[in-house]
Scaffold this motif. Structure first.
Motif, mmCIF file in Angstrom:
data_model
loop_
_atom_site.group_PDB
_atom_site.id
_atom_site.type_symbol
_atom_site.label_atom_id
_atom_site.label_comp_id
_atom_site.label_asym_id
_atom_site.label_seq_id
_atom_site.Cartn_x
_atom_site.Cartn_y
_atom_site.Cartn_z
ATOM 1 N N HIS A 94 0.981 -1.007 0.018
ATOM 2 C CA HIS A 94 -0.271 -0.235 0.498
ATOM 3 C C HIS A 94 1.123 1.488 0.372
ATOM 4 C CE1 HIS A 94 -3.255 -2.994 0.462
ATOM 5 N NE2 HIS A 94 -3.358 -2.813 1.752
ATOM 6 N N VAL A 95 2.089 1.351 -0.533
ATOM 7 C CA VAL A 95 2.924 2.295 -0.704
ATOM 8 C C VAL A 95 2.984 2.606 -2.070
ATOM 9 C CG1 VAL A 95 4.495 3.243 -0.913
ATOM 10 C CG2 VAL A 95 4.283 1.556 2.237
ATOM 11 N N ALA A 96 2.669 3.595 -2.747
ATOM 12 C CA ALA A 96 3.275 3.585 -3.691
ATOM 13 C C ALA A 96 4.530 3.804 -4.809
ATOM 14 C CB ALA A 96 3.202 5.340 -4.483
ATOM 15 N N GLU A 97 4.858 3.031 -5.539
ATOM 16 C CA GLU A 97 6.342 2.745 -6.651
ATOM 17 C C GLU A 97 7.314 4.200 -5.869
ATOM 18 O OE1 GLU A 97 8.707 0.435 -10.421
ATOM 19 O OE2 GLU A 97 6.517 1.480 -10.396
ATOM 20 N N ASP A 98 6.506 4.953 -5.942
ATOM 21 C CA ASP A 98 7.456 5.671 -6.122
ATOM 22 C C ASP A 98 7.939 6.492 -4.845
ATOM 23 O OD1 ASP A 98 5.365 7.297 -6.144
ATOM 24 O OD2 ASP A 98 6.874 8.215 -8.061
ATOM 25 N N ASP A 99 7.756 5.803 -3.755
ATOM 26 C CA ASP A 99 7.493 6.621 -2.511
ATOM 27 C C ASP A 99 8.164 5.598 -1.152
ATOM 28 O OD1 ASP A 99 6.077 8.578 -0.454
ATOM 29 O OD2 ASP A 99 4.132 8.179 -0.790
ATOM 30 N N THR A 100 8.075 6.222 -0.086
ATOM 31 C CA THR A 100 8.773 5.422 0.721
ATOM 32 C C THR A 100 7.878 5.148 2.625
ATOM 33 O OG1 THR A 100 9.845 7.344 1.723
ATOM 34 C CG2 THR A 100 11.352 6.367 0.210
#
Length: 354
Positions: free
Chosen positions: A28-34
């Motif tokens: 549940h975390v966007a690919e470009d997020d942390t």
């Protein structure tokens, strides 16, 4: 009434904590997020690290905080990340961002001996003590024992490695996991194989075993020779489908940076970009925990070739009986008969989570 409510809340808290695992994969975390790691189980607490969307961590413990479950996590050896490496202190993340697992290498009472756990139930975990192999050097039987979960600390194959050559002949990393997991998958496939002798079903099982290893060349051997493979990011075919030939699958470069546009996420509507290999890895592929395989004739929007014979299957993963659980995932596989042999012609991921 208040007393009853308190008891129910406490019961829910205990149940939630028990459903966690030794390891956690970031979800549940966007690919470009942390994912932010906090010093305390609180959104307002000081941030001490970040974990990428692909992160995999060890789980120390979990705690219910009001209506949220928080878990204290730590980096696994040789699986550190740019903003989550070499930490002397552990940190807290909200459990809704973790997918838990109890399968992996562990330290037992703090000692590294390449111990491998295959499952946990309540406060006990099943540890592999030894195994027998056949003439082909494949495992034919496991010897296990159940031990207290409190004695275990999840680690990587590097962190659990032993200096004893009898335990760890590789010297620097533990290597038994591949053979153990392969044995467990084969055992599960044999159980499923006994359900029917249908040729399409038996082809499906062979494909699932190959697909679990995510090896492009062996996957390509199951792809329809002329129609190729239709892939969909959505839970039905027909919307944003992508088509690949067997040769394109065979030539997949695992390290390729070329990303395809697959569609949009539900809810936020974010654009989804993934390499072909990453998309295949995104699909469910671990055969050992398969709970059910259901054949169907309505192919979720997939159009079978004129005068061709097709068969669809939904492979299901869930922890509780499906009618009792609102969280499950499935792999829809469409097979088509071509010159007397069944081939895989369509794949999509079916899922339902809350």
């Amino acid at each position: 009434m208040k007393k009853i409510l308190i008891v129910l809340l406490l019961s829910a808290s205990v149940l939630s904590a028990k459903e966690t695992g030794l390891f956690g994969k970031i979800i549940h975390v966007a690919e470009d997020d942390t994912l932010n790691v906090r010093v305390e189980p609180n959104y307002k607490a000081r941030k001490i690290a970040e974990i990428p969307s692909s992160g995999y961590v060890g789980v120390e413990k979990c705690r219910q905080v009001k209506t949220s479950l928080w878990c204290q996590v730590y980096p696994l050896m040789q699986q550190w990340y740019e903003h989550f490496s070499g930490m002397k202190e552990k940190g807290w993340v909200n459990a809704k961002y973790l997918s838990f697992s109890d399968r992996g290498y562990v330290l037992v009472d703090g000692k590294a001996n390449c111990d491998y756990v295959i499952q946990c139930k309540a406060d006990k975990c099943e540890r592999v003590l030894d195994y027998e192999t056949d003439d082909a050097n494949e495992i034919k039987n496991l010897k296990t024992e159940w031990i207290d979960k409190k004695r275990l600390h999840g680690e990587s194959r590097f962190g659990a490695s032993s200096s004893d050559p009898k335990i760890n002949p590789e010297g620097d990393i533990c290597s038994s996991a591949f053979y153990i997991d392969d044995y467990l998958q084969n055992r599960r496939l044999k159980q499923l194989s006994a359900k029917t002798e249908s040729e399409s079903y038996q082809t499906l099982l062979k494909f699932l075993k190959i697909f679990s290893r995510l090896e492009p060349k062996t996957i390509a051997a199951f792809v329809h020779p002329t129609a190729g493979l239709t892939l969909s990011y959505y839970t039905v075919f027909g919307r944003g489908d992508k088509h690949f030939t067997a040769e394109q699958i065979r030539q997949i470069d695992v390290l390729s940076e070329h990303k395809h546009f697959w569609g949009y996420t539900d809810g936020k509507g974010d654009a989804v970009y993934m390499t072909l290999y990453d998309f295949l890895a995104f699909l469910p592929h671990d055969t050992e925990p398969i709970r059910e395989i259901k054949p169907f004739k309505v192919f979720k929007g997939f159009h079978c070739a004129k005068n061709a014979e097709c068969q669809g299957y939904e492979v299901l993963w869930y922890d509780k009986p499906r009618e009792e659980d609102f969280s499950w995932q499935g792999l829809v596989v469409i097979l088509e008969l071509y010159r007397g042999k069944w081939y895989v012609a369509g794949l999509l991921r079916d899922r339902w989570t809350i």
